[in-house]
Scaffold this active site. Structure first.
Site, mmCIF file in Angstrom:
data_model
loop_
_atom_site.group_PDB
_atom_site.id
_atom_site.type_symbol
_atom_site.label_atom_id
_atom_site.label_comp_id
_atom_site.label_asym_id
_atom_site.label_seq_id
_atom_site.Cartn_x
_atom_site.Cartn_y
_atom_site.Cartn_z
ATOM 1 N N CYS A 340 56.335 9.073 55.846
ATOM 2 C CA CYS A 340 57.764 9.266 55.595
ATOM 3 C C CYS A 340 58.432 9.965 56.785
ATOM 4 C CB CYS A 340 57.987 9.998 54.283
ATOM 5 S SG CYS A 340 59.673 9.764 53.623
ATOM 6 N N HIS A 434 54.810 7.388 50.098
ATOM 7 C CA HIS A 434 54.046 8.527 49.617
ATOM 8 C C HIS A 434 53.053 8.029 48.565
ATOM 9 C CE1 HIS A 434 56.540 11.594 51.506
ATOM 10 N NE2 HIS A 434 57.623 11.017 51.013
#
Length: 512
Positions: A340, A434
């Site tokens: 991310c 994630h």
């Protein structure tokens, strides 16, 4: 059963989240339909859930963990207000799953009445649907400077007429003073709801502690409902990175000859540090969180995790020398993984007129991608494939999107419809997903590749590590601790019947 309970704490990280999860699991095992609730959470560790309208929304990761403990699907109502700090002075406000504003401490006060209204309406909905709702407080209920307008601690208990218990961390020291002081700083009306205490993280002979338990009971006229032992195995699903020490989990010996050493950079605004937990669950994988360039020198795999403030944390990487250490690691042919915000930092350039508003800034240049921040946050629960593994799942929470990439850049993963996701350039890997490493097959193949790139040819992944099973074991362990060490008869009565009448006032108290 029909009722509720507030689990408050003497401090942050006293054990509210794990005790709430343990009580939820205990009730679930007894056939009670139970839901967790945290009126307001301040954390950059969040989870994506699907709302009633089918859209993705965010809640605190601890509430997603508590939902799993309760045996129910996570719900945006379990954490109606989530504050995600972007700096020491500003936080993003997520209301019922959706980011609605960015506020300072001063401007937040004006927003609080509307948030409180939503919180109480949401709690009422949950109490109508579930047999019991176990509420977690935030920080300490004795933060008297914040009591006016409070809807998270005793303000929530008062508004919903919930009994409250206070948990204190004895491992920090001063637990009896903290328990007594918490009670004694509450107003008479708040004290009338505070029904007892739990001591957490005790090590040693309980008989040596017993005189203190008797004395705090006599001083407060309230019982200690139990003493929970320190348990080294309770490290999954940390509320935030502060819940971790320098080494994540309890590393177990390798299957092969070699250990695989993983260094996770502890960014100032680290987000969803729980991504590293799946790596640490593997035998022979030693995961350390660090903010020191020297710790990257002997690492096999370097991980740049998520960040709530990508550009600011990238600047910090450069100021501390960590950026040079990451670049040198990749130049030596050793693997670097960005997740991310960490993925965004590895790109050639970042265009950010949304989060930092710094415009165009150079990235580390280790991946041939460009990132542009979009005003609307991407929230999703993707699934797809990678490294020949057909079933990889994860979740997405990010403003930055890949706006340009070289045509010949290999993808790290693929969505179920075949679209590419993330990027690979030599030993450097990046993804916006994630939670992908909780998929066991994908995690094993990636770690095998990382070990090969780092020269750890004696490292072998275990064939049977199940992260889902490890998490389930943790939740059952929490319920075991509740059943074995707490007065569950009294807890059950509190949840069902409310606070006992006539609880005495302990001076000096606070103004009503």
């Amino acid at each position: 059963m029909s009722g509720g309970l507030l689990v408050a704490g003497t401090t942050s990280d006293a054990g509210k989240s794990v005790l709430t999860a343990g009580i939820c699991r205990w009730l679930h095992r007894r056939g009670v339909r139970v839901a967790p609730f945290k009126a307001q959470n301040m954390s950059n560790n969040s989870a994506v859930v699907v709302g009633p309208d089918g859209r993705g929304g965010e809640i605190g990761r601890a509430q997603a963990m508590q939902a799993a403990a309760a045996g129910v699907a996570p719900d945006i109502r379990f954490n109606p207000v989530l504050l995600k700090p972007g700096s020491d002075l500003h936080s993003q406000v997520v209301l019922l799953g959706e980011a609605v504003d960015t506020v300072s401490a001063g401007s937040y006060r004006a927003l609080r009445p509307a948030l409180a209204e939503t919180v109480f309406a949401t709690l009422a909905e949950l109490r109508a649907e579930y047999d019991a709702v176990i509420c977690e407080g935030a920080g300490s209920p004795a933060e008297i400077n914040l009591r006016a307008g409070d809807f998270v601690n005793m303000g929530l208990a008062r508004g919903a007429q919930l009994p409250a218990i206070v948990v204190g961390d004895i491992d920090r020291g001063g637990v009896f003073a903290a328990l007594f002081g918490t009670l004694a700083l509450l107003s008479p009306e708040d004290q009338a709801l505070l029904s007892g205490f739990v001591i957490n993280k005790f090590r040693g002979d309980l008989e040596l502690l017993r005189p203190g338990l008797d004395m705090i009971t006599k001083a407060t006229r309230r019982p200690v409902h139990g003493v929970l032992p320190y348990d080294h195995d309770l490290w999954l699903d940390g509320e935030d990175s502060l819940a971790y020490g320098s080494t994540l989990g309890r590393p177990t010996p390798p299957i092969g000859r070699d250990w695989l050493r993983v260094a996770v950079v502890r960014l100032p605004r680290i987000s969803n540090a729980t991504d590293a937990e799946a790596l640490a669950a593997e035998p022979g994988v030693r995961v350390r969180l660090t903010g020191t360039p020297a710790d990257l020198l002997d690492a096999d795999l370097v991980v740049l995790p998520g960040s709530k403030s990508t550009v600011a944390d990238l600047r910090w990487l450069r100021e501390t020398g960590l950026a040079d250490a990451v670049t040198a690691h990749a130049a030596a042919g050793k693997p670097v993984l960005g997740i991310c915000g960490g993925f965004q930092m590895l790109s050639r350039v970042i265009h950010d007129d949304v989060e930092s508003r710094d415009g165009t800034v150079p990235g580390l240049g280790l991946l041939p991608t460009e990132i542009t921040f979009a005003p609307r946050k991407t929230l999703g629960l993707p699934h797809g494939s990678a490294f020949g593994t057909e079933h990889v799942t994860g979740y997405e929470i990010h403003h930055g999107v890949v706006s340009n990439t070289d045509d010949d850049t290999p993808a790290f993963l693929h969505y179920a419809d075949g679209r590419p996701e993330g990027a690979i350039a030599g030993p450097v890997f990046g993804t916006h997903w994630h939670g992908a490493f909780e998929s066991d097959g994908f995690r094993r193949r990636f770690l095998t590749q990382a070990a090969h790139l780092s020269g750890r040819h004696g490292f072998t992944v275990a064939p049977d590590t199940s992260f889902a099973a490890a998490r389930s074991h943790t939740l059952d362990r929490l319920a075991d601790l509740v059943e074995q060490h707490l007065d569950t008869t009294t807890l059950w009565h509190l949840i069902e019947s409310g606070p006992p009448p006539g609880l005495p006032f302990i001076p000096p108290g606070a103004p009503s």
